[in-house]
Design a protein around this motif. Structure first.
Motif, PDB file in Angstrom:
ATOM      1  N   ASN A  38       0.848  -1.182   0.000  1.00 35.07           N
ATOM      2  CA  ASN A  38       0.000   0.000   0.000  1.00 35.07           C
ATOM      3  C   ASN A  38       0.886   1.235   0.000  1.00 35.07           C
ATOM      4  N   PRO A  39       0.414   2.314  -0.584  1.00 39.28           N
ATOM      5  CA  PRO A  39       1.190   3.545  -0.494  1.00 39.28           C
ATOM      6  C   PRO A  39       1.193   4.088   0.917  1.00 39.28           C
ATOM      7  N   ALA A  40       2.180   4.921   1.210  1.00 36.79           N
ATOM      8  CA  ALA A  40       2.265   5.551   2.527  1.00 36.79           C
ATOM      9  C   ALA A  40       1.341   6.760   2.574  1.00 36.79           C
ATOM     10  N   VAL A  41       0.594   6.875   3.661  1.00 39.29           N
ATOM     11  CA  VAL A  41      -0.340   7.984   3.849  1.00 39.29           C
ATOM     12  C   VAL A  41       0.124   8.806   5.045  1.00 39.29           C
ATOM     13  N   ASP A  81      -2.132   5.015  20.490  1.00 32.79           N
ATOM     14  CA  ASP A  81      -1.639   6.349  20.160  1.00 32.79           C
ATOM     15  C   ASP A  81      -0.197   6.256  19.659  1.00 32.79           C
ATOM     16  N   LYS A  82       0.171   7.196  18.787  1.00 36.54           N
ATOM     17  CA  LYS A  82       1.524   7.222  18.246  1.00 36.54           C
ATOM     18  C   LYS A  82       2.346   8.327  18.901  1.00 36.54           C
ATOM     19  N   LEU A  83       3.589   7.993  19.258  1.00 37.67           N
ATOM     20  CA  LEU A  83       4.540   8.980  19.764  1.00 37.67           C
ATOM     21  C   LEU A  83       5.536   9.306  18.671  1.00 37.67           C
ATOM     22  N   ILE A  84       5.858  10.582  18.536  1.00 33.36           N
ATOM     23  CA  ILE A  84       6.794  11.049  17.512  1.00 33.36           C
ATOM     24  C   ILE A  84       7.936  11.795  18.178  1.00 33.36           C
ATOM     25  N   ALA A  85       9.164  11.353  17.914  1.00 32.44           N
ATOM     26  CA  ALA A  85      10.337  12.084  18.382  1.00 32.44           C
ATOM     27  C   ALA A  85      10.554  13.256  17.431  1.00 32.44           C
ATOM     28  N   ASP A  86       9.983  14.404  17.776  1.00 32.04           N
ATOM     29  CA  ASP A  86      10.048  15.617  16.949  1.00 32.04           C
ATOM     30  C   ASP A  86      11.373  16.315  17.282  1.00 32.04           C
ATOM     31  N   THR A  87      12.425  15.845  16.648  1.00 33.20           N
ATOM     32  CA  THR A  87      13.799  16.067  17.117  1.00 33.20           C
ATOM     33  C   THR A  87      14.150  17.531  17.306  1.00 33.20           C
ATOM     34  N   TYR A  88      13.974  18.344  16.269  1.00 32.71           N
ATOM     35  CA  TYR A  88      14.450  19.729  16.356  1.00 32.71           C
ATOM     36  C   TYR A  88      13.403  20.687  16.934  1.00 32.71           C
ATOM     37  N   GLY A 323      12.783   6.145  12.277  1.00 27.01           N
ATOM     38  CA  GLY A 323      12.301   4.975  12.992  1.00 27.01           C
ATOM     39  C   GLY A 323      10.983   4.460  12.466  1.00 27.01           C
ATOM     40  N   ILE A 324      10.692   3.183  12.760  1.00 23.85           N
ATOM     41  CA  ILE A 324       9.465   2.532  12.311  1.00 23.85           C
ATOM     42  C   ILE A 324       8.896   1.692  13.451  1.00 23.85           C
ATOM     43  N   ASP A 325       7.573   1.469  13.404  1.00 20.67           N
ATOM     44  CA  ASP A 325       6.924   0.637  14.422  1.00 20.67           C
ATOM     45  C   ASP A 325       5.575   0.165  13.899  1.00 20.67           C
ATOM     46  N   PHE A 326       5.129  -0.999  14.396  1.00 20.69           N
ATOM     47  CA  PHE A 326       3.834  -1.569  14.037  1.00 20.69           C
ATOM     48  C   PHE A 326       2.800  -1.283  15.109  1.00 20.69           C
ATOM     49  N   ASP A 327       1.526  -1.210  14.688  1.00 17.60           N
ATOM     50  CA  ASP A 327       0.448  -1.292  15.665  1.00 17.60           C
ATOM     51  C   ASP A 327      -0.090  -2.720  15.673  1.00 17.60           C
ATOM     52  N   THR A 328      -1.050  -2.994  16.523  1.00 24.79           N
ATOM     53  CA  THR A 328      -1.539  -4.365  16.678  1.00 24.79           C
ATOM     54  C   THR A 328      -2.371  -4.830  15.494  1.00 24.79           C
ATOM     55  N   ALA A 329      -2.752  -3.913  14.595  1.00 25.61           N
ATOM     56  CA  ALA A 329      -3.542  -4.283  13.425  1.00 25.61           C
ATOM     57  C   ALA A 329      -2.678  -4.583  12.211  1.00 25.61           C
ATOM     58  N   GLY A 330      -1.350  -4.488  12.349  1.00 26.11           N
ATOM     59  CA  GLY A 330      -0.457  -4.775  11.237  1.00 26.11           C
ATOM     60  C   GLY A 330      -0.139  -3.575  10.376  1.00 26.11           C
ATOM     61  N   ASN A 331      -0.487  -2.364  10.837  1.00 25.17           N
ATOM     62  CA  ASN A 331      -0.144  -1.142  10.123  1.00 25.17           C
ATOM     63  C   ASN A 331       1.229  -0.667  10.562  1.00 25.17           C
ATOM     64  N   LEU A 332       2.025  -0.202   9.596  1.00 23.05           N
ATOM     65  CA  LEU A 332       3.401   0.208   9.862  1.00 23.05           C
ATOM     66  C   LEU A 332       3.498   1.727   9.811  1.00 23.05           C
ATOM     67  N   PHE A 333       4.210   2.309  10.776  1.00 25.90           N
ATOM     68  CA  PHE A 333       4.388   3.755  10.844  1.00 25.90           C
ATOM     69  C   PHE A 333       5.874   4.073  10.725  1.00 25.90           C
ATOM     70  N   VAL A 334       6.192   5.118   9.963  1.00 21.20           N
ATOM     71  CA  VAL A 334       7.585   5.472   9.723  1.00 21.20           C
ATOM     72  C   VAL A 334       7.723   6.991   9.710  1.00 21.20           C
ATOM     73  N   GLU A 342       1.814   6.330   7.525  1.00 18.32           N
ATOM     74  CA  GLU A 342       1.254   5.015   7.817  1.00 18.32           C
ATOM     75  C   GLU A 342       1.215   4.200   6.535  1.00 18.32           C
ATOM     76  N   ILE A 343       1.749   2.969   6.600  1.00 18.62           N
ATOM     77  CA  ILE A 343       1.623   2.022   5.501  1.00 18.62           C
ATOM     78  C   ILE A 343       0.625   0.974   5.967  1.00 18.62           C
ATOM     79  N   ALA A 344      -0.607   1.130   5.544  1.00 20.75           N
ATOM     80  CA  ALA A 344      -1.681   0.271   6.039  1.00 20.75           C
ATOM     81  C   ALA A 344      -1.481  -1.159   5.564  1.00 20.75           C
ATOM     82  N   GLY A 345      -1.675  -2.096   6.470  1.00 21.15           N
ATOM     83  CA  GLY A 345      -1.620  -3.505   6.101  1.00 21.15           C
ATOM     84  C   GLY A 345      -0.266  -3.976   5.645  1.00 21.15           C
ATOM     85  N   ALA A 346       0.809  -3.330   6.141  1.00 21.01           N
ATOM     86  CA  ALA A 346       2.140  -3.796   5.760  1.00 21.01           C
ATOM     87  C   ALA A 346       2.352  -5.240   6.184  1.00 21.01           C
ATOM     88  N   TYR A 347       1.737  -5.595   7.296  1.00 17.44           N
ATOM     89  CA  TYR A 347       1.751  -6.990   7.731  1.00 17.44           C
ATOM     90  C   TYR A 347       0.321  -7.481   7.769  1.00 17.44           C
TER      91      TYR A 347
END
Length: 675
Positions: A38-41, A81-88, A323-334, A342-347
């Motif tokens: 899926n494309p990244a949204v 919920d998603k946490l983002i390291a908003d570096t600068y 960085g990247i991480d999955f949620d429990t539904a198999g969606n990947l966040f980067v 969000e890359i929906a259904g990456a897994y």
């Protein structure tokens, strides 16, 4: 300008020039097995129209309107919920289920005051309990933010040193100098935190508050494969992930993924990544495939570790991936250069399987005592009304269930109901390793049957055949509570509570020490047999081994339940203290055997669950010991018929110091947390 900020880790002009040239030649991943899911949204951030930056935890705005400044990492909390390291922006920000964004940690001003501000945070990971760990990178700290917002330092000294590390194995993590810590990984079962300490060229681990080096010798380069990881060279590692006991490292400037196995040996994945450069983010899906975010190619890939085949999971996402991480539904966040995707259904989550669960162990696991009908009246335990209680399960009043005193309120039943497991409950009161788990368990007349078949049986250490019930279950989950009956702990407690007797003598301690030694050897044999059974069945179950809760009060013996029957039950402060110490010895031995068995137990996923209070856990009965106002464990007054031979009901077995239904629920909660 963005590239220069994100490329703080590339120190030479020559390397940057090479990188620019290489990126220009990279095309989409293609080849056998390559797929696009899926494309990244975009879920947070925007390229233009900013800056919109909210620095307080109250004001919430749409995450799509927010301006992110080179975010380095993203993590999914247990809430989703998603946490983002908003570096600068010197902040970790939170995106909730409604798509709003707000401050999570840091007030937006660069600084090192714990709980107030951050300075270029580059790593964030969930703690599995509603909170998170954060790399406060430019301060040389890793902090923990609890679910209630409390912030504490778990590793590092503020601006201790960027280059000259003082780390020696086993020192306090809060005394260690870190050098721009970045990516993090956390093992929720063991409680171990892994740190990609980028500028010291190492990966570190924090375990029980102490810090150790996993990989890297503090000099940047590429060397060491097939040798000890602590002697190897890394080149600005930026992320770390853990799977099946092995540690995976994004060795960024080497363009490699390094792997440290359970023996501490390092190697590099033989990737066919078709020109990809500079991995910066790592994570695993539930099936054990590794996902990698590459900094400049814009690709996130999936690596099948069995074949090392690598394919893209989406079209190019963005430059400067982190960085990247999955949620429990198999969606990947980067995280990207200015946005999080969000890359929906990456897994693709498989159809849920009803897992098989086998419960092994003694009376605690069986639920001994619950069905006698004893009630707490605020001063003592009252009842039962019958000396021959009916045992659950109600649909199976078999002689075996009556012998073993199994209850539907036992923790295995509660765990099974919570997870919808198929349960085979083999736990049995008075079970020991030799007589109960590995071998048949005899019962004294007039109980029928006179023998209960072995719960597990053995493959090669006894004449008893392997348990057909265990083998037919082909368990995905096994729980084991074992050891108290091996050392005769109930008899020890009974002796201490008999009036006008003394326990805890030197001879008592010496005799018990010998029993502890044998009990530990027997537990090691049980774990070994579980491993062999699993290998023979070609399965790899999770095996959860518990220690024992502490039912005794922390101070004094003048408690309500004891006083209710003080004329027939006696205990001194010294005896109580001795009992608590011996229970601690039993538990320490159980933990030692479990931890030492992990390396040799490759066919089981061995996990330890603490029920008694230790440095890393609280007693499940805390505040609810037998003499509290709301006990979760039956007290000594329930034992009255046993202590007075010839009294009415003397043949019953009311099981003092066993968990009530509430106590069993507390144990079940701990076990569930380990699964």
């Amino acid at each position: 300008m963005r590239t220069q900020n994100r490329l703080y880790r590339f120190l030479s002009v020559g390397i940057v020039t090479l990188l620019t040239s290489a990126v220009a030649t990279i095309g989409p991943i293609a080849g056998a097995g390559a797929t696009t899911v899926n494309p990244a949204v975009t879920i947070a951030g925007q390229v233009s129209g900013g800056p919109l930056f909210n620095s307080d935890p109250i004001t919430m705005v749409s995450a799509l309107l927010a301006y992110l400044f080179l975010p380095s990492d993203v993590a999914v909390l247990t809430s989703g919920d998603k946490l983002i390291a908003d570096t600068y922006h010197h902040q970790v920000r939170r995106v909730d289920s409604t798509g709003n964004i707000f401050a999570y940690s840091g007030d937006g001003a660069p600084g090192c005051e714990v709980g107030i501000n951050l300075n270029q945070p580059r790593g964030v990971v969930s703690d599995g309990a509603g909170g998170a760990f954060i790399s406060n990178t430019m301060c040389g700290l890793v902090v923990h933010v609890a679910v209630d917002g409390t912030t504490s330092v778990v590793a590092g000294v503020v601006n201790g040193s960027w280059y000259n590390s003082n780390i020696t194995p086993g020192m306090l993590a809060t005394d260690a100098y870190l050098s721009q810590p970045s990516g993090l990984a956390y093992d929720t079962v063991s409680g171990k935190l892994y740190i990609a300490d980028t500028f010291s060229q190492r990966v570190l681990i924090v375990s029980a508050g102490l810090i150790y080096t996993v990989a890297g010798n503090q000099s940047n380069g590429y060397s060491g494969d097939t040798g000890q990881a602590t002697a190897a060279q890394l080149n600005y590692p930026t992320d770390v992930a853990v799977h099946n006991g092995s540690v995976y490292i994004a060795d960024t400037n080497n363009g490699a993924i390094r792997v440290v196995d359970q023996n501490g040996v390092i190697s590099s994945l033989p990737l066919n990544h078709l020109g990809q450069l500079y991995p910066t983010g790592l994570t695993f899906d539930p099936a054990g495939s590794l996902y990698v975010a590459y900094q400049h190619s814009g690709f996130v890939s999936q690596i099948d570790l069995a074949t090392n085949n690598e394919v893209a999971v989406a079209p190019p996402v963005d430059d400067n991936l982190g960085g990247i991480d999955f949620d429990t539904a198999g969606n990947l966040f980067v995280s990207g250069s200015m946005r999080v995707f969000e890359i929906a259904g990456a897994y693709a989550l498989p159809a849920p399987k009803q897992l098989s669960y086998v419960a092994l162990g003694d009376s605690v696991a069986a639920g001994e005592g619950i069905l006698y009908g004893w009630k707490w009246d605020g001063k003592k335990w009252v009842g039962p009304t019958t000396t021959n209680p009916v045992w659950e399960p109600a649909a199976d009043l078999s002689a075996v269930n009556q012998d073993c005193h199994r209850s539907l309120a036992g923790y295995p039943q509660l765990v099974s109901a919570s997870k919808n497991y198929t349960l085979v409950d083999l736990a049995c009161t008075s079970a020991t390793a030799a007589k109960g788990v590995l071998g048949d368990q005899p019962f004294a007349a007039p109980q029928v049957p006179a023998t209960v078949p072995a719960q597990l049986g053995t493959l090669d250490n006894s004449a008893a055949p392997a348990s057909s019930v265990f083998r037919n279950a082909r368990p995905d989950i096994v729980s084991l509570t074992l050891g108290a009956d091996d050392v005769g702990f109930s008899d020890i407690v009974k002796k201490c509570y008999i009036p006008n007797t003394r326990c805890g003598t030197k001879s008592d301690t010496t005799a018990l020490a010998a029993k502890f030694k044998l009990q530990q050897a027997n537990l090691a044999t049980v774990i070994s047999e579980l491993n062999k059974e699993s290998a023979d069945l070609n399965i790899r179950p999770i095996v959860v081994v518990t220690d024992y809760y502490d039912p005794f009060p922390d101070v004094g013996t003048n408690c309500i339940d004891t006083q209710a029957v003080k004329k027939i039950i006696g205990i001194t402060d010294a005896e109580r203290t001795w009992l608590k110490a011996q229970l601690a010895n039993l538990n320490s031995g159980i933990r030692t055997i479990v931890e030492s068995s992990k390396t040799a137990s490759q066919n089981i996923d061995l996990r330890f669950v603490e029920l008694a209070e230790t440095a890393t856990s609280t007693n499940v009965m805390i505040g609810h010991q037998y003499c509290s106002t709301t006990p979760w464990v039956y007290g000594p007054s329930i034992r009255y018929p046993i202590y007075v031979p010839g009294s009415p009901g003397a043949t019953t077995n009311p099981a003092p110091f066993h968990p009530t239904p509430e106590g069993q629920s507390a144990i079940a909660y701990r076990v569930l947390a380990a699964l």
